[in-house]
Design a protein around this motif. Structure first.
Motif, short mmCIF file in Angstrom:
data_model
loop_
_atom_site.label_atom_id
_atom_site.label_comp_id
_atom_site.label_asym_id
_atom_site.label_seq_id
_atom_site.Cartn_x
_atom_site.Cartn_y
_atom_site.Cartn_z
N ALA A 113 0.92 -0.61 0.14
CA ALA A 113 0.24 0.01 -0.30
C ALA A 113 0.98 0.85 0.08
CB ALA A 113 -1.11 -0.30 0.97
N ALA A 114 2.05 1.21 0.96
CA ALA A 114 2.85 2.59 0.68
C ALA A 114 3.53 2.52 -0.27
CB ALA A 114 3.94 2.12 2.11
N ILE A 115 3.56 1.60 -0.99
CA ILE A 115 5.06 1.50 -2.41
C ILE A 115 3.86 2.08 -3.35
CG2 ILE A 115 5.33 0.02 -4.23
CD1 ILE A 115 6.84 -0.94 -2.36
N ALA A 116 2.40 1.20 -3.75
CA ALA A 116 1.87 1.36 -4.74
C ALA A 116 1.03 3.37 -4.65
CB ALA A 116 0.39 1.43 -4.66
N GLY A 117 0.81 4.01 -3.51
CA GLY A 117 0.61 4.94 -2.88
C GLY A 117 2.03 5.98 -3.10
N TRP A 118 2.79 6.00 -2.75
CA TRP A 118 4.18 6.47 -2.81
C TRP A 118 4.59 7.13 -4.36
CZ3 TRP A 118 9.22 5.62 -4.79
CH2 TRP A 118 10.08 5.89 -4.75
N ILE A 119 4.31 5.79 -5.29
CA ILE A 119 4.40 5.54 -6.18
C ILE A 119 3.23 6.95 -7.56
CG2 ILE A 119 4.92 4.33 -8.85
CD1 ILE A 119 6.26 2.20 -7.94
N VAL A 120 2.14 6.88 -7.08
CA VAL A 120 1.72 7.53 -7.62
C VAL A 120 1.31 9.35 -7.30
CG1 VAL A 120 0.40 5.61 -8.45
CG2 VAL A 120 -0.82 6.92 -6.24
N GLN A 121 2.10 9.13 -6.34
CA GLN A 121 2.62 11.17 -6.08
C GLN A 121 2.76 11.70 -7.05
OE1 GLN A 121 2.73 11.04 -1.36
NE2 GLN A 121 4.90 10.64 -1.94
N GLY A 122 4.38 10.49 -7.85
CA GLY A 122 4.78 11.39 -8.69
C GLY A 122 4.02 11.38 -10.47
N GLY A 123 2.60 10.89 -10.75
CA GLY A 123 2.33 11.21 -11.87
C GLY A 123 1.27 9.48 -11.74
N THR A 134 3.04 -2.78 -9.84
CA THR A 134 3.43 -4.51 -9.88
C THR A 134 4.62 -3.86 -8.72
OG1 THR A 134 2.88 -4.02 -12.62
CG2 THR A 134 5.36 -5.81 -11.57
N GLY A 135 5.03 -3.21 -8.71
CA GLY A 135 6.00 -2.54 -7.38
C GLY A 135 5.43 -2.85 -6.01
N GLY A 136 3.62 -2.60 -6.21
CA GLY A 136 3.37 -3.18 -4.77
C GLY A 136 2.87 -4.70 -4.90
N ILE A 137 2.56 -5.58 -5.85
CA ILE A 137 1.82 -6.87 -5.55
C ILE A 137 3.51 -7.20 -5.77
CG2 ILE A 137 1.63 -8.71 -6.90
CD1 ILE A 137 -0.41 -7.04 -7.77
N LEU A 138 5.00 -7.28 -5.76
CA LEU A 138 6.19 -7.65 -5.75
C LEU A 138 6.14 -7.63 -4.59
CD1 LEU A 138 8.42 -7.24 -8.70
CD2 LEU A 138 7.34 -9.00 -8.10
N ALA A 139 6.52 -6.37 -3.87
CA ALA A 139 6.72 -6.05 -2.58
C ALA A 139 5.85 -7.52 -1.79
CB ALA A 139 6.56 -4.63 -1.75
N ILE A 140 4.57 -7.78 -1.59
CA ILE A 140 3.69 -8.56 -1.21
C ILE A 140 4.22 -10.09 -1.63
CG2 ILE A 140 1.65 -9.93 -0.80
CD1 ILE A 140 -0.19 -7.35 -2.10
N PHE A 141 4.77 -10.17 -2.27
CA PHE A 141 5.75 -11.72 -2.48
C PHE A 141 6.95 -11.87 -1.80
CE2 PHE A 141 1.90 -12.38 -5.64
CZ PHE A 141 1.79 -13.63 -4.99
N VAL A 142 7.59 -10.62 -2.17
CA VAL A 142 9.59 -10.35 -1.38
C VAL A 142 9.20 -11.10 -0.14
CG1 VAL A 142 10.95 -9.32 -0.91
CG2 VAL A 142 10.15 -9.29 -3.43
#
Length: 190
Positions: A113-123, A134-142
């Motif tokens: 949730a934090a990664i997805a929210g942070w990434i969309v702040q830039g556009g 993709t980054g958020g879901i990858l974080a879940i799996f990592v």
């Protein structure tokens, strides 16, 4: 010149009392997470829930702070014994459930949730949405595989904790990207 990120929620529900709004949003978000855990879609090789998609969409809609706080609230509900997770109460509840095989994936929800929210702040373009989801879901799996590896070894964690979920995760990534793009288009129109 820096601009302040305005989440879709800030745009669609502006308020002079953000604390009350945020409490309502956290409660609504935890209800969405609960529902997404309990509704299963028949999928091969394992049934699919919509949790990973809902987690990243909450992050993108609420912003990284409120999105992560919503997921933490959801985990707190589960930690105190509410049957909010997949397979609860049948497979246990509370902290005992959370330190089991799915514990790492649950913890990964916060990062997602934090990664997805942070990434969309830039556009909010298609590429940025794809990266956020993709980054958020990858974080879940990592995080999930790291914890599962402690319990059953790395090779088994990949075989049982990643590979069966690839087809459904690809479908959810595409779904979440489409919803994310639509969500930010709606925000621009509001």
């Amino acid at each position: 010149m820096s601009t302040t990120f305005v989440s879709p929620i800030d745009k669609l529900w502006p308020t002079e009392r953000p604390m009350l709004r945020n409490v309502a949003l956290v409660l609504f978000g935890t209800l969405l997470l609960y529902a997404s855990a309990k509704v299963q879609v028949p999928f091969w090789p394992v049934p699919m829930t919509m949790q990973t998609a809902v987690v990243v969409l909450i992050g993108m809609a609420y912003g990284w702070r409120l999105g992560a706080a919503t997921v933490v609230a959801y985990l707190a509900e589960g930690a105190v014994g509410l049957p909010v997770f997949v397979g609860t109460p049948e497979r246990g509840i509370g902290l005992a459930y959370m330190v089991g095989p799915t514990g790492g994936y649950l913890l990964g929800f916060v990062a997602a949730a934090a990664i997805a929210g942070w990434i969309v702040q830039g556009g909010h373009g298609l590429a940025r949405m794809a990266l956020a989801v993709t980054g958020g879901i990858l974080a879940i799996f990592v995080v999930g595989v790291a914890w599962l590896s402690v319990l059953i070894g790395f090779d088994n964690a990949i075989v049982h904790g990643v590979l069966p979920f690839l087809p459904s995760e690809i479908a959810k990534i595409l779904f979440a990207i489409a919803v994310g793009v639509g969500m930010f288009r709606l925000r621009r129109q509001a």
